[in-house]
Write a protein that holds these residues in place. Structure first.
Motif, mmCIF file in Angstrom:
data_model
loop_
_atom_site.group_PDB
_atom_site.id
_atom_site.type_symbol
_atom_site.label_atom_id
_atom_site.label_comp_id
_atom_site.label_asym_id
_atom_site.label_seq_id
_atom_site.Cartn_x
_atom_site.Cartn_y
_atom_site.Cartn_z
ATOM 1 N N GLN A 109 31.500 35.781 -19.347
ATOM 2 C CA GLN A 109 31.402 37.361 -19.460
ATOM 3 C C GLN A 109 32.017 37.682 -20.911
ATOM 4 O O GLN A 109 31.527 38.134 -21.623
ATOM 5 N N LEU A 110 33.284 36.818 -21.154
ATOM 6 C CA LEU A 110 33.919 37.299 -22.433
ATOM 7 C C LEU A 110 33.063 36.960 -23.618
ATOM 8 O O LEU A 110 33.036 37.466 -24.789
ATOM 9 N N VAL A 122 38.337 37.902 -28.131
ATOM 10 C CA VAL A 122 38.802 38.455 -26.999
ATOM 11 C C VAL A 122 40.232 37.869 -26.921
ATOM 12 O O VAL A 122 40.472 36.786 -26.418
ATOM 13 N N ARG A 151 30.017 36.570 -23.874
ATOM 14 C CA ARG A 151 28.738 37.207 -24.032
ATOM 15 C C ARG A 151 29.275 38.510 -24.934
ATOM 16 O O ARG A 151 28.554 38.914 -25.646
ATOM 17 N N VAL A 152 30.268 39.045 -24.309
ATOM 18 C CA VAL A 152 30.496 40.444 -25.295
ATOM 19 C C VAL A 152 31.063 40.131 -26.341
ATOM 20 O O VAL A 152 30.986 40.972 -27.409
ATOM 21 N N TYR A 168 34.832 33.530 -15.613
ATOM 22 C CA TYR A 168 35.160 34.959 -16.257
ATOM 23 C C TYR A 168 34.773 34.639 -17.837
ATOM 24 O O TYR A 168 34.497 35.703 -18.746
#
Lengths: 208, 715, 330
Positions: C311-312, C231, C314-315, C308
């Protein structure tokens, strides 16, 4: 630097260090270098004072006397008066100092002048063919791929290296392949068009 | 007597065409010498010792070790009457040495003792900083209570943008040398060549007339390089101490980002009200801003839309960060972002297409309303607004959400005072001199276009000399005033010079001077074009002494104007799982009167859009609350967009009838105003919720989504 | 930058002999893109630089008889990207190298240098030390601006993230590392090379001042689907905010075993045992990938500004798995 011990420059004890590292002096300190025995071989150790260097830039030999800590960029700009490459970030990020070394684009801010010896170095000043601009340079002019122009020489060199490796790129490859140069005025639209114009088999840029 | 006006469209040979910048070949070849490129004979290298603390008293300075170092030629303690440091990175001592490494060693050898004082570097919450937040302005327009009472729909939100830094690629700095006891030669990176001497003279206690200032090229300024800076004075003092030798000081990148440029932040809590049909009735804002010690600017809100009922309060916050400097269109980007975001949120609350909503209220923009209407229509076509716009929140499947946003802007401009000398030699050669500067905007190119077009000559004949304060005075390049200033002065000088040529050539052509015109390298008789002299032949009639003519701006005839505007639309994709925003496309429609060179004018707009992408998505001067330091004084974490980050950009210049006859108007600032709002609005449209403050980074986007409670918000 | 002396040996034995007992004595210079910046910022100040670029035996990529791949420590990122064997079998490595979007860094930066570069933590780079403490010894990161800092393994005293682009991919592929020092050559799992420092005197990897990394050995990836997903905010040169690399040993449509390694989320490349255990025996699906991502960050904890990144991360895991499933297309 609260929790890292700073080296004490004034208290530098070379003898102590050499002893600790198991290196013995085979030749007493001479002017610019000395030979040090390492793993059975004599290895030249230069500095920290100035040492003479020879560089091959734009097919011409240059000599200078620099400390080992002088970067190729600083040597070009301060010692050889080749000021096309610019010092902007000075930390291998922005690309304004890009030169081609042995065929590859490098950030000259992060190459030591002393280690650039024996390499074939091309700077932006070496791209012109006599009085004629290199096709990449001409494409930059034609597509107004420059404003203040400070990033331009580095960008030109990066584009030249890019096209050497990818002679016929797609617009998408141009967007992805030149991520190592930054411009503040915002000339990327012109740069994209210039690279396409200068690429093999294309005529005319997007920005007339 | 010449008639001072621009040539009619059918007579223009160069003006309004697409001309490549004349110094382009110098720049692309690396031959262009910026002042930071100079290696003057005997030049010393200067470096600066800067404060690591954001707020401190200097207790003592010991430079003895530095002064004793071989190769160190001068040490200068920068005067500071109260010895109080007010931001990290403030310069304390300057050193000049035979080379850079020695100068850096010398800086490290200097010992400064500080008494560290409390600092404050954050500006996001005025309530958290006590007396450092001062009420700056309160204003009421109309009857806000009544306005909100009339409103059927209201929207409230917080909007804002942080302090950002100019990050000129050529850092601030100079090479300065004493030619003798009384004469100073200054090579300084500046946006105001003609003004530097007057600013330096009182401090150095020499007549301004003794200060020569030169600059061939400047590597970016954007509003941050008007006056000489403390390090420039230090270079002058070091040079003096070193017997006049040239001393070069250009800031290191960290200093450049810490101290040499800060655009003030601006934040606002806004409430706006409208009727269901979209008619805006009232505006209320509590705003605050900071730009260091100065407390920031006061953005003009509501921007452009003169909402009938307003209630406004503004607070200035003092911080220990580097001092604020002007930035392309001071105060406008902040005001524009806040206003256009609030209005777009209001449109969304009504459920109205923002384009329709903005057009519904366009009369509130005043006399430019019809132009905005026309520009909106062109932009809408170019971006496919009708086809691609959707109500807030892209409902299509998958994590990538697409949205459109829009904005509009205005700027004054007008031409600055400028003098231009044109000398025509009997051999036909032409020289143009002006104490202006080319920031990369194309000034050098445009004055040549104006002169050459006037003389009927091709490009490449008129020799343009700028960047020297010995040349006729020209204003600083700020406020989008340069092009109108220099082109007006040039046109007047060229027309007057041409009059003199006509007078000299008329007898040889058997015609009256007023019957002549300059066309395609000749001077010919209008009624009988076969009767002509080549330019060279005509000039030979001058006699032995060349003619020099001065043109001035302001001056006779209407050659320039002020007041322009434009609209922009952005198309973005947002990955709602990662919060990463990608620009697909931005369209800019811009008017600026008569365009001298379409090519470099477009470049200005492209550049403004890209700068807008940079600070909408990435830029932030990140200050550490505890240490008071800037955490990202480098180009790795002070992020700028690269070539792959800007999407596709489309620029449409409004030219022709209705625009050209206004004359020349500057373009540097206006297109730099709208990108932030257009991009923020596009993101809101894509993801269905406003990301309140810039930059639109993944953390902020995800936080906004989480607040919205969307199914993908999982933090 | 402070002055130093410079040597350019031609064998690894000479190189090691020219190094010293601390970084103050001497440091090894490879691509230079990080070390010279550290020296300019006065974060390190070795009295000697030992240039490794003339040591020919540290170069080259070749297949070993057992089918594994030997990558010299001085192989540049670009050489890795251009190598036919790497392109054929090691998609995850290509993805990771491709994420370094500056051609200049790719031309200069070496594989060994990528593994040994120092953290980009801005407190470290501003001179507050690797553990980022103020003059009173208080940690600056947990309450400071930690937007780019660790979400896993962040109980202190280290809060930075490991900056290596290639390590997650190499670890997921089961790579080993050869280290050469005065005592000869040592082989270790790359995963074990990295360790979060517990005191100010330690580094984030296990390499003594007089040792150098000589080569990386990557087992054959035959039968393993592999991919890396980063990411990144920018398309141009930029550090990933989070990254994940996976290698999945397939048995038909079933995952026989999995290696899942996250980058830029912890002081070390972070192997997720939870995700690996979960994936074994599963058939790849969007749902399975999603659950693996959730499990990978189950133990993550946010500091003041970096929530945050959970979340990144995990994605990144989810997308790396799906990318691997799709054959690792770029």
């Amino acid at each position: 630097m609260s929790d890292e011990k700073k080296p004490d420059k004034q208290g530098l004890s070379r003898r102590g260090f050499l002893k600790a590292s198991g290196i013995s002096l085979s030749v007493p300190l001479v002017l610019n270098y000395r030979m040090v025995k390492a793993a059975g071989a004599e290895v030249k150790v230069l500095g920290p004072g100035k040492a003479p260097i020879q560089l091959t830039i734009n097919s011409k030999p240059f000599t200078a006397e620099v400390e080992p800590r002088v970067t190729l960029l600083e040597a070009l700009r301060n010692d050889l008066d080749l000021t096309g490459a610019k010092r902007v970030c000075d930390r291998a990020t922005c690309g304004a100092c890009t030169v081609i070394m042995d065929g590859k684009p490098v950030y000259s801010c992060s190459v030591l002048a002393i280690e650039a010896q024996g390499k074939k170095i091309t700077t932006v000043e070496g791209l012109m063919q006599g009085e004629r601009l290199h096709p990449v340079q001409q494409a930059f002019v034609d597509n107004d791929a420059q404003q203040c122009g400070y990033c331009t020489p580095g960008f030109v060199v990066a584009c030249k290296a890019f096209l050497d490796k990818n002679p016929n790129p797609t617009p998408e490859e141009v967007k992805r392949g030149l991520g190592g140069n930054l411009c503040r005025c915002g000339t990327y639209v012109g740069v994209r068009a210039a690279v396409l114009q200068a690429s093999r088999g294309r005529k005319g840029g997007q920005r007339g | 007597m010449a008639e001072y006006k621009w040539p009619d469209a059918d007579k223009r040979t160069l003006i309004g065409k697409r001309i490549s910048r004349t110094d382009g070949p110098h720049k692309v070849s690396g031959h262009a010498r910026y002042n930071s490129d100079l290696n003057r004979p005997g030049m010393l290298h200067g470096r600066l010792l800067c404060s690591p603390h954001a707020h401190a008293k200097i207790t003592s300075i010991d430079t003895s070790a530095a002064e004793a170092m071989p190769g160190v030629k001068a040490v200068y303690i920068i005067p500071d009457p109260d010895r109080e440091i007010k931001w990290a990175g403030e310069e304390i001592v300057a050193v000049a040495a035979v080379d850079e490494p020695t100068a850096r060693d010398a800086i490290r050898a200097i010992k400064v003792v500080y008494e560290v004082l409390p600092h404050s570097v954050l500006d996001t919450d005025p309530k958290a900083v006590g007396s450092l937040a001062r009420p700056a302005q309160a204003q009421k327009v109309g009857d806000p209570d009544k306005g909100f009472a009339e409103a059927e729909v209201t929207a409230e939100g917080l909007y804002g943008m942080p302090v950002i830094t100019h990050c000129c690629l050529e850092p601030h700095g100079s090479v300065i040398e004493w030619e003798d006891d009384k004469n100073l030669l200054v090579h300084l990176s500046t946006q105001a060549v003609s003004s530097i001497a007057a600013a330096m003279a009182p401090v150095l206690e020499i007549p301004a007339a003794n200060i020569r200032v030169k600059q061939d090229h400047i590597g970016g300024g954007f509003g941050s390089k008007f006056g000489p800076d403390r390090w420039d004075f230090a270079a002058a003092q070091l040079s003096k101490k070193a017997g006049g030798k040239p001393v070069k000081i250009f800031l290191d990148r960290d200093s450049e980002l810490m101290v040499a440029g800060a655009r003030p932040s601006a934040y606002a809590k806004v409430k706006v009200g409208a009727k269901k049909d979209g008619t805006i009735t009232a505006w209320q804002s509590e705003s605050w801003a900071s730009g260091g010690q100065g407390g920031g600017g006061s953005p003009p809100m509501p921007y452009i839309f003169n909402i009938p009922n307003q209630s406004k309060q503004h607070t200035a916050i003092q911080t220990n960060i580097g001092p604020q400097r002007a930035w392309r269109a001071p105060n406008h980007p902040q005001a524009c972002l806040i206003t256009m975001s609030a209005l777009e949120d209001l449109a969304a609350a009504i459920g109205m297409d923002p384009l329709e909503f903005f057009l519904k209220n366009i009369e509130l923009t005043g006399p430019r309303a019809e132009i905005y209407r026309e520009e909106f229509q062109i932009a809408a076509d170019l971006i496919g607004w009708k086809k691609n716009w959707h109500q807030r929140g892209d409902k299509t499947a998958g994590p990538i959400k697409r949205g459109l946003g829009l904005s509009l802007h205005t700027w004054g401009g007008g031409g600055h005072p400028s003098d231009c000398d044109i000398t025509i030699q009997p051999d036909g050669s032409v020289e143009l001199k002006m104490g202006t500067q080319d920031l990369g905007t194309g000034t050098r190119t445009t004055v040549e276009i104006v002169a050459a077009d006037t003389f009927g000559l091709p490009m490449g004949v008129v020799k343009v000399l700028i960047g020297d304060n010995r040349f006729p005075t020209s204003g600083g390049s700020g406020g989008s005033t340069t092009i109108a200033g220099v082109s007006g002065a040039t046109r007047r000088a060229a027309l007057d010079a041409l009059d003199q040529i006509f007078a000299k050539a008329a007898p040889a052509l058997g015609a009256k001077p007023e019957d002549l015109e300059a066309v395609a390298g000749t001077i010919l008789v209008k009624s009988n074009p076969a009767k002509r002299l080549t330019w060279k032949q005509a000039c030979s009639k001058i006699g032995q002494v060349p003619i020099t003519v001065r043109g001035k701006n302001p001056g006779p005839g209407k050659l320039g104007d002020s007041g322009v505007g434009g609209v922009q639309m952005a198309d973005v994709s947002v990955d709602i799982e990662t919060g990463v925003v990608r620009v697909n496309k931005i369209v800019a429609v811009q008017d600026c009167g008569l365009v001298i060179d379409i090519k470099t004018a477009e470049s200005q707009v492209y550049g403004a859009l890209i700068m807008g992408v940079c600070s909408a998505l990435y830029e932030e001067k990140i200050m550490d609350a505890k240490t008071g330091k800037m955490l990202n004084p480098n180009m790795e974490f002070y992020k700028l967009a690269g070539i792959g980050d800007i999407g596709d950009l489309v620029v449409h210049m409004m030219t022709g009838k209705g625009y050209d006859e206004r004359g020349v108007i500057g373009l540097g600032e206006p297109p730099a105003v709208s990108p932030y709002a257009a991009l923020s609005n596009a993101v809101a449209n894509a993801i269905g919720v406003r990301v309140p403050t810039l930059p639109l980074t993944p953390d902020r986007v995800l936080a906004a989504l989480a607040k919205k409670g969307g199914s993908n918000a999982r933090i | 930058m402070r002055g130093f002396e410079y040597a350019s040996p031609t064998t690894k034995e000479q190189a090691v002999s020219l190094l010293g007992s601390s970084d103050d004595d001497a440091m090894a210079l490879a691509g230079g893109t990080d070390l010279l910046s550290l020296m300019k910022d006065d974060i390190v100040a070795p009295r000697r630089l030992v240039n490794l670029k003339d040591v020919a035996e540290l170069r080259g990529i070749r297949l070993l008889p057992d089918g594994s791949l030997r990558i010299g420590a001085l192989v540049t990122v670009q050489e890795l990207l251009d190598n036919a064997i790497v392109k054929r079998g090691y998609a995850s490595l290509i993805h990771a190298a491709d994420g370094i979007t500056s051609p200049q860094i790719r031309a200069m930066g070496t594989v060994g240098g990528d593994l040994c570069q120092r953290p980009r933590c801005w407190y470290y780079r501003a001179g507050f030390g690797l553990l980022a403490k103020d003059k009173d010894g208080a940690a600056l990161v947990p309450e400071g601006d930690n937007r780019y800092h660790a979400i896993l393994g962040n109980t202190g005293p280290a809060y930075f993230v490991n900056p290596s682009s290639l390590a997650p991919a190499l670890i997921a592929l089961g790579a080993k590392l050869h280290i050469f020092g005065s005592g000869g050559q040592v082989e270790m799992n790359l995963e074990n090379f990295f360790a979060a420092p517990t005191s100010a005197n330690e580094k984030e990897y296990r390499l003594k001042p007089n040792e150098i990394v000589t080569e990386i050995i990557v087992p054959s990836a035959g039968g393993w689907k592999n991919a890396t997903y980063e990411v990144r905010q920018k398309e141009s040169l930029d550090w990933p905010l989070a990254a994940a690399s996976v290698a999945l040993k397939m048995s038909g449509k079933t995952i026989e075993s999995a290696r899942v390694v996250l980058g830029h989320v912890a002081p070390v490349p972070w192997r997720s045992g939870e995700a690996q255990a979960y994936l074994a025996g599963k058939t790849i699906s969007e749902q399975v990938a999603e659950t693996a991502g959730t499990l990978a960050v189950a133990r993550a904890s946010a500091m003041s500004h970096n929530g945050y990144k959970i979340q990144l991360a995990r994605v990144a895991v989810k997308r790396a798995i799906m990318k691997a499933a799709q054959g690792g297309q770029r």
